[in-house]
Design a protein around this motif. Structure first.
Motif, short mmCIF file in Angstrom:
data_model
loop_
_atom_site.label_atom_id
_atom_site.label_comp_id
_atom_site.label_asym_id
_atom_site.label_seq_id
_atom_site.Cartn_x
_atom_site.Cartn_y
_atom_site.Cartn_z
N ASP A 129 -2.66 12.59 5.45
CA ASP A 129 -1.35 11.94 5.64
C ASP A 129 -1.43 10.89 6.74
O ASP A 129 -0.94 9.78 6.59
CB ASP A 129 -0.27 12.98 6.00
N ARG A 130 -2.05 11.28 7.85
CA ARG A 130 -2.18 10.35 8.98
C ARG A 130 -2.99 9.12 8.56
O ARG A 130 -2.61 7.99 8.87
CB ARG A 130 -2.87 11.07 10.15
N GLU A 131 -4.08 9.35 7.84
CA GLU A 131 -4.93 8.25 7.39
C GLU A 131 -4.19 7.34 6.42
O GLU A 131 -4.31 6.12 6.49
CB GLU A 131 -6.20 8.81 6.72
N SER A 132 -3.40 7.95 5.51
CA SER A 132 -2.64 7.15 4.55
C SER A 132 -1.62 6.28 5.28
O SER A 132 -1.43 5.11 4.96
CB SER A 132 -1.92 8.05 3.56
N LEU A 133 -0.98 6.90 6.29
CA LEU A 133 0.02 6.17 7.08
C LEU A 133 -0.64 5.00 7.81
O LEU A 133 -0.12 3.87 7.82
CB LEU A 133 0.68 7.13 8.08
N GLN A 134 -1.81 5.27 8.40
CA GLN A 134 -2.53 4.21 9.13
C GLN A 134 -2.94 3.10 8.17
O GLN A 134 -2.86 1.92 8.51
CB GLN A 134 -3.75 4.79 9.84
N ALA A 135 -3.37 3.50 6.95
CA ALA A 135 -3.77 2.50 5.96
C ALA A 135 -2.57 1.64 5.57
O ALA A 135 -2.69 0.42 5.44
CB ALA A 135 -4.35 3.19 4.73
N LEU A 136 -1.40 2.29 5.42
CA LEU A 136 -0.18 1.54 5.08
C LEU A 136 0.22 0.60 6.20
O LEU A 136 0.62 -0.55 5.97
CB LEU A 136 0.97 2.52 4.82
N GLN A 137 0.12 1.10 7.45
CA GLN A 137 0.46 0.28 8.62
C GLN A 137 -0.45 -0.95 8.67
O GLN A 137 0.01 -2.06 8.93
CB GLN A 137 0.32 1.09 9.91
N LEU A 138 -1.73 -0.73 8.41
CA LEU A 138 -2.70 -1.83 8.43
C LEU A 138 -2.37 -2.86 7.36
O LEU A 138 -2.36 -4.07 7.60
CB LEU A 138 -4.11 -1.26 8.21
N GLN A 139 -2.03 -2.32 6.17
CA GLN A 139 -1.68 -3.18 5.04
C GLN A 139 -0.45 -4.02 5.37
O GLN A 139 -0.42 -5.23 5.13
CB GLN A 139 -1.36 -2.31 3.83
N SER A 140 0.57 -3.38 5.95
CA SER A 140 1.82 -4.11 6.25
C SER A 140 1.58 -5.13 7.36
O SER A 140 2.13 -6.23 7.35
CB SER A 140 2.95 -3.15 6.61
N ARG A 141 0.69 -4.78 8.33
CA ARG A 141 0.37 -5.74 9.40
C ARG A 141 -0.34 -6.96 8.82
O ARG A 141 -0.07 -8.09 9.22
CB ARG A 141 -0.51 -5.06 10.46
N GLN A 142 -1.22 -6.73 7.86
CA GLN A 142 -1.93 -7.85 7.22
C GLN A 142 -0.94 -8.75 6.48
O GLN A 142 -1.04 -9.97 6.53
CB GLN A 142 -2.98 -7.32 6.24
N LEU A 143 0.04 -8.11 5.81
CA LEU A 143 1.06 -8.89 5.08
C LEU A 143 1.87 -9.75 6.03
O LEU A 143 2.14 -10.92 5.78
CB LEU A 143 1.99 -7.94 4.30
N VAL A 144 2.26 -9.12 7.17
CA VAL A 144 3.04 -9.86 8.17
C VAL A 144 2.22 -11.04 8.70
O VAL A 144 2.72 -12.16 8.83
CB VAL A 144 3.47 -8.93 9.33
N ASP A 145 0.93 -10.78 8.98
CA ASP A 145 0.05 -11.84 9.48
C ASP A 145 -0.04 -12.99 8.47
O ASP A 145 0.00 -14.17 8.84
CB ASP A 145 -1.36 -11.29 9.78
N GLU A 146 -0.15 -12.63 7.18
CA GLU A 146 -0.23 -13.66 6.13
C GLU A 146 1.06 -14.48 6.10
O GLU A 146 1.03 -15.71 5.96
CB GLU A 146 -0.46 -13.01 4.76
N GLN A 147 2.20 -13.78 6.22
CA GLN A 147 3.50 -14.46 6.21
C GLN A 147 3.60 -15.42 7.40
O GLN A 147 4.06 -16.56 7.26
CB GLN A 147 4.63 -13.43 6.31
N LEU A 148 3.14 -14.95 8.55
CA LEU A 148 3.20 -15.79 9.76
C LEU A 148 2.30 -17.02 9.60
O LEU A 148 2.67 -18.13 9.99
CB LEU A 148 2.79 -14.98 11.00
N ALA A 149 1.11 -16.79 9.00
CA ALA A 149 0.19 -17.90 8.79
C ALA A 149 0.81 -18.93 7.86
O ALA A 149 0.68 -20.15 8.08
CB ALA A 149 -1.13 -17.37 8.22
N LEU A 150 1.50 -18.43 6.81
CA LEU A 150 2.17 -19.34 5.88
C LEU A 150 3.30 -20.10 6.58
O LEU A 150 3.50 -21.29 6.38
CB LEU A 150 2.72 -18.56 4.68
N ALA A 151 4.02 -19.36 7.43
CA ALA A 151 5.17 -19.96 8.13
C ALA A 151 4.74 -21.12 9.02
O ALA A 151 5.46 -22.10 9.18
CB ALA A 151 5.89 -18.89 8.95
N GLN A 152 3.52 -20.98 9.57
CA GLN A 152 3.02 -22.04 10.46
C GLN A 152 2.72 -23.34 9.69
O GLN A 152 2.62 -24.40 10.26
CB GLN A 152 1.76 -21.57 11.19
N GLN A 153 2.52 -23.16 8.36
CA GLN A 153 2.21 -24.33 7.55
C GLN A 153 3.47 -25.07 7.07
O GLN A 153 3.40 -26.07 6.39
CB GLN A 153 1.38 -23.91 6.33
#
Lengths: 133, 168
Positions: free
Chosen positions: B131-155
């Motif tokens: 459960d903890r690992e799945s949660l961490q994997a989800l957190q990582l995934q959502s952080r990557q999505l946010v980073d992608e959104q921010l990178a797009l926003a800068q463009q």
């Protein structure tokens, strides 16, 4: 606990039936100390009375079994619940000369005023029979 | 004098038996799988949770090698060899085992020597951290999505003519 103290009042019907079965038999007191073995047990497993009577029954079990055996015996005394009684168990059994024979152990327990007594019949199985442990 | 001594020995043995029973029942309540082995990794005791994990009874496991049990039931995609691990890290340690990827099943295996005798037996504990690992994997995934959104926003730049956002 001395054998007399446990068996003075006579053998219980269930244990008497096991004794009549003619196979090797080991009787143990509430602490798991061997109080009596029969002639068939002496013949097949080679233990003399002076080597086994008064000793923990774990002495005829492999070393790796003894800790769990002590835990299980203590738990049974406290809860009176067991998962191994009255089921045939295929276990290695140690002979006096150090050999190990796969045998079917059938253990029954009876509650007496002095506490639980345990009777185990052992049936040697052909070499190569898989063991439960 | 021998009768009181026998009485006192009997009561000591009974007290020891009660303590063992209490310990066994307490260990049965632990939600992590627990195993005690001898120094060579031969299984001497395990709790009910370990029986469930391995899907074998204690009777079937006693005397067997924990390494073999591990290889056949717990290794997952790891090539961990417990025997080697104990030789290298005899003072204890912890490793993470990925048993399955879909659904994700991850175990933390912790071991320590039991200083009751030499060579020392070991106690192993298997913590299911899926459960903890799945949660961490989800957190990582959502952080990557946010980073992608921010990178797009800068463009994105505002059009100097109509004031609307445009991507470069």
């Amino acid at each position: 606990m001395a054998e007399d103290a446990i068996f003075r009042a006579g053998t219980t019907p269930c244990i008497a039936a096991l004794e009549c079965s003619g196979g090797p038999l080991v009787l143990a007191d509430p602490l798991g100390t061997v109080v009596r073995v029969n002639q068939e047990f002496r013949q097949i497993y080679g233990w003399l009375d002076q080597e086994i009577v008064g000793e923990p029954i774990g002495k005829i079990l492999p070393e790796s079994f003894r800790m769990a055996h002590q835990f299980g015996l203590s738990r049974f005394q406290a809860t009176e619940q067991s998962t191994i009684l009255a089921h045939p168990l295929h276990l290695n059994t140690l002979c006096a000369d150090g050999r190990s024979l796969v045998s079917e152990h059938f253990i029954v327990a009876e509650k007496r005023a002095e506490g639980w007594i345990f009777a185990t019949t052992l049936t040697p199985l052909p070499e190569g029979t898989p063991v439960d442990a | 004098m021998s009768a009181p001594r026998a009485d006192s020995e009997s009561s000591l043995v009974l007290e020891l038996g009660r303590s063992l029973a209490r310990l066994e029942l307490a260990l049965a309540q632990i939600s992590h799988a627990q195993v005690i082995t001898d120094a060579a990794g031969c299984l001497l005791w395990c709790n009910g949770r370990f029986e469930q994990l391995i899907q074998k009874s204690r009777l079937q496991l006693l005397g067997g090698s924990l390494d073999q049990v591990h290889q056949s039931r717990l290794a997952g995609d790891s090539s961990l060899n417990l025997h080697d691990l104990l030789e290298q890290r005899c003072h204890g340690g912890m490793v993470t085992l990925v048993l399955d990827r879909e659904p994700r099943q991850v175990m933390e295996l912790e071991w320590r020597p039991v200083q009751s005798e030499q060579p020392a037996p070991y106690v192993f504990s298997f913590h299911d951290v899926s459960d903890r690992e799945s949660l961490q994997a989800l957190q990582l995934q959502s952080r990557q999505l946010v980073d992608e959104q921010l990178a797009l926003a800068q463009q994105v730049v505002t059009c100097p003519v109509n004031g609307l956002p445009n991507r470069r």
